[in-house]
Design a protein around this motif. Structure first.
Motif, PDB file in Angstrom:
ATOM      1  N   LYS A  69      -2.161   8.867 -16.692  1.00 13.23           N
ATOM      2  CA  LYS A  69      -1.555   7.625 -16.235  1.00 13.23           C
ATOM      3  C   LYS A  69      -0.692   7.904 -15.012  1.00 13.23           C
ATOM      4  CE  LYS A  69       1.370   3.796 -17.772  1.00 13.23           C
ATOM      5  NZ  LYS A  69       2.161   3.227 -18.892  1.00 13.23           N
ATOM      6  N   PHE A  70      -0.777   7.040 -14.015  1.00 18.42           N
ATOM      7  CA  PHE A  70      -0.050   7.259 -12.773  1.00 18.42           C
ATOM      8  C   PHE A  70       1.455   7.183 -13.005  1.00 18.42           C
ATOM      9  CE2 PHE A  70      -4.028   7.247 -10.937  1.00 18.42           C
ATOM     10  CZ  PHE A  70      -4.003   7.293  -9.550  1.00 18.42           C
ATOM     11  N   GLY A  71       2.179   8.006 -12.234  1.00 15.15           N
ATOM     12  CA  GLY A  71       3.634   7.988 -12.295  1.00 15.15           C
ATOM     13  C   GLY A  71       4.218   8.703 -13.484  1.00 15.15           C
ATOM     14  N   GLY A  72       3.440   9.581 -14.123  1.00 16.68           N
ATOM     15  CA  GLY A  72       3.913  10.285 -15.306  1.00 16.68           C
ATOM     16  C   GLY A  72       4.921  11.377 -15.017  1.00 16.68           C
ATOM     17  N   GLY A  73       5.025  11.769 -13.741  1.00 19.15           N
ATOM     18  CA  GLY A  73       6.004  12.764 -13.341  1.00 19.15           C
ATOM     19  C   GLY A  73       5.493  14.187 -13.425  1.00 19.15           C
ATOM     20  N   TYR A  74       5.927  15.005 -12.468  1.00 23.65           N
ATOM     21  CA  TYR A  74       5.658  16.443 -12.521  1.00 23.65           C
ATOM     22  C   TYR A  74       6.767  17.180 -11.783  1.00 23.65           C
ATOM     23  CZ  TYR A  74       3.616  20.995 -12.453  1.00 23.65           C
ATOM     24  OH  TYR A  74       3.413  22.336 -12.652  1.00 23.65           O
ATOM     25  N   PRO A  75       7.389  18.158 -12.445  1.00 22.24           N
ATOM     26  CA  PRO A  75       7.265  18.425 -13.890  1.00 22.24           C
ATOM     27  C   PRO A  75       7.800  17.256 -14.708  1.00 22.24           C
ATOM     28  CG  PRO A  75       9.072  19.681 -12.948  1.00 22.24           C
ATOM     29  CD  PRO A  75       8.372  19.034 -11.786  1.00 22.24           C
ATOM     30  N   VAL A 109       0.852  -1.194   0.000  1.00 18.22           N
ATOM     31  CA  VAL A 109       0.000   0.000   0.000  1.00 18.22           C
ATOM     32  C   VAL A 109       0.885   1.239   0.000  1.00 18.22           C
ATOM     33  CG1 VAL A 109      -1.852   1.268   1.136  1.00 18.22           C
ATOM     34  CG2 VAL A 109      -1.752  -1.230   1.338  1.00 18.22           C
ATOM     35  N   VAL A 110       0.671   2.126  -0.961  1.00 15.06           N
ATOM     36  CA  VAL A 110       1.315   3.436  -0.964  1.00 15.06           C
ATOM     37  C   VAL A 110       0.192   4.465  -0.981  1.00 15.06           C
ATOM     38  CG1 VAL A 110       2.849   5.027  -2.177  1.00 15.06           C
ATOM     39  CG2 VAL A 110       3.353   2.578  -2.164  1.00 15.06           C
ATOM     40  N   CYS A 111      -0.113   5.011   0.190  1.00 18.19           N
ATOM     41  CA  CYS A 111      -1.277   5.878   0.353  1.00 18.19           C
ATOM     42  C   CYS A 111      -0.836   7.330   0.520  1.00 18.19           C
ATOM     43  CB  CYS A 111      -2.092   5.440   1.572  1.00 18.19           C
ATOM     44  SG  CYS A 111      -3.597   6.404   1.841  1.00 18.19           S
ATOM     45  N   GLY A 112      -1.438   8.199  -0.256  1.00 16.26           N
ATOM     46  CA  GLY A 112      -1.181   9.625  -0.151  1.00 16.26           C
ATOM     47  C   GLY A 112      -2.325  10.334   0.542  1.00 16.26           C
ATOM     48  N   PHE A 113      -2.201  11.654   0.625  1.00 20.06           N
ATOM     49  CA  PHE A 113      -3.204  12.503   1.257  1.00 20.06           C
ATOM     50  C   PHE A 113      -3.544  13.640   0.305  1.00 20.06           C
ATOM     51  CE2 PHE A 113      -4.033  16.522   3.396  1.00 20.06           C
ATOM     52  CZ  PHE A 113      -5.094  16.196   4.230  1.00 20.06           C
ATOM     53  N   GLN A 168       0.978  11.727 -10.078  1.00 25.37           N
ATOM     54  CA  GLN A 168       2.077  11.871 -11.027  1.00 25.37           C
ATOM     55  C   GLN A 168       3.448  11.670 -10.394  1.00 25.37           C
ATOM     56  OE1 GLN A 168       1.410  12.216 -14.452  1.00 25.37           O
ATOM     57  NE2 GLN A 168      -0.491  11.608 -13.459  1.00 25.37           N
ATOM     58  N   VAL A 169       3.636  12.160  -9.177  1.00 25.11           N
ATOM     59  CA  VAL A 169       4.952  12.080  -8.535  1.00 25.11           C
ATOM     60  C   VAL A 169       5.141  10.758  -7.798  1.00 25.11           C
ATOM     61  CG1 VAL A 169       6.487  13.139  -6.821  1.00 25.11           C
ATOM     62  CG2 VAL A 169       5.084  14.585  -8.318  1.00 25.11           C
ATOM     63  N   ASN A 170       4.120  10.342  -7.052  1.00 22.76           N
ATOM     64  CA  ASN A 170       4.251   9.160  -6.211  1.00 22.76           C
ATOM     65  C   ASN A 170       3.661   7.900  -6.833  1.00 22.76           C
ATOM     66  OD1 ASN A 170       3.372  11.670  -4.121  1.00 22.76           O
ATOM     67  ND2 ASN A 170       5.362  10.705  -3.764  1.00 22.76           N
ATOM     68  N   GLY A 171       2.625   8.068  -7.642  1.00 24.11           N
ATOM     69  CA  GLY A 171       2.038   6.930  -8.341  1.00 24.11           C
ATOM     70  C   GLY A 171       1.574   5.822  -7.426  1.00 24.11           C
ATOM     71  N   GLY A 172       0.979   6.182  -6.285  1.00 20.17           N
ATOM     72  CA  GLY A 172       0.546   5.177  -5.312  1.00 20.17           C
ATOM     73  C   GLY A 172      -0.748   4.494  -5.700  1.00 20.17           C
TER      74      GLY A 172
END
Length: 212
Positions: A138-144, A88-92, A104-108
């Motif tokens: 799409k998750f994990g695409g990055g930003y910037p 589990v990779v959970c964000g807020f 985009q950054v964490n792709g959880g």
């Protein structure tokens, strides 16, 4: 994508508002959405934010869900509970920008929201906008975008670390307090939703045996 909603007892009365906003966005994306409660009904099993974390881990590690939306009054407790489990990779997220940057950054694979703090006029719109931005790309695409390679590398490193610091989910299910586990999975619609979508037979068999 299969998206599950889990919210705890203090915010059960808002379940229909949350799920309606989630389902509107999920349907538009062609995703499936499933409501694991709580539903705000009399006599239903009471889920704490700790149990939210356990349920989130069960759904994600079994393949019954690909992504989980959860939360509590502040959103912090549920996030901490989720991240105490493997897989589990959970964000807020309190606003749409939080949700987009997490995707985009964490792709959880889970997101915790505050359903009491700051939940006022226009809250249902904020929910919908959060879900729209969360699943926008799409998750994990990055930003910037020029940061995509180091961000993806860091996400892989975190997953590798978690694989070392956490036990397999089936071991946790066997070692955790069994009454606590049984109470957690005894919700009104859990069996109908979970066993239909579970992809890990060992987990399904163990939970079915516990319920029976």
């Amino acid at each position: 994508m299969k998206i599950a909603l889990i919210n705890e007892n203090s915010q059960a009365a808002k379940n229909s508002i949350i799920f309606e906003a989630l389902k509107t966005v999920a349907d538009a994306k062609g995703f499936e959405s499933f409501n694991y409660g709580m539903y705000g009904q009399d006599g239903e099993s009471q889920l704490t934010y700790v149990q939210n974390g356990l349920l989130t881990a069960i759904l994600l590690n079994s393949g019954a869900a690909d992504f989980v939306i959860t939360g509590c009054g502040t959103g912090i407790g549920a996030m901490l509970a989720c991240n105490s489990f493997p897989g589990v990779v959970c964000g807020f997220a309190a606003d749409p920008l939080d949700a987009y940057l997490f995707s985009q950054v964490n792709g959880g694979n889970a997101l915790s929201l505050p359903y009491a703090k700051g939940f006022g006029w226009g809250a249902e719109l904020n929910l919908r906008y959060i879900f729209e931005r969360l699943f926008e790309e799409k998750f994990g695409g990055g930003y910037p975008k020029e940061r995509v390679i180091p961000e993806q590398r860091n996400a892989r490193i975190l997953n590798d670390v978690k694989s070392v610091t956490h036990r397999p989910m089936i071991d946790i299910l066997k070692m955790i307090d069994q009454e606590f586990l049984k109470e957690t999975i005894s919700g009104e619609h859990f069996q109908n939703l979970f066993f239909k979508h579970c992809q890990e037979q060992e987990i399904a068999d163990y939970l079915r045996g516990l319920l029976n």
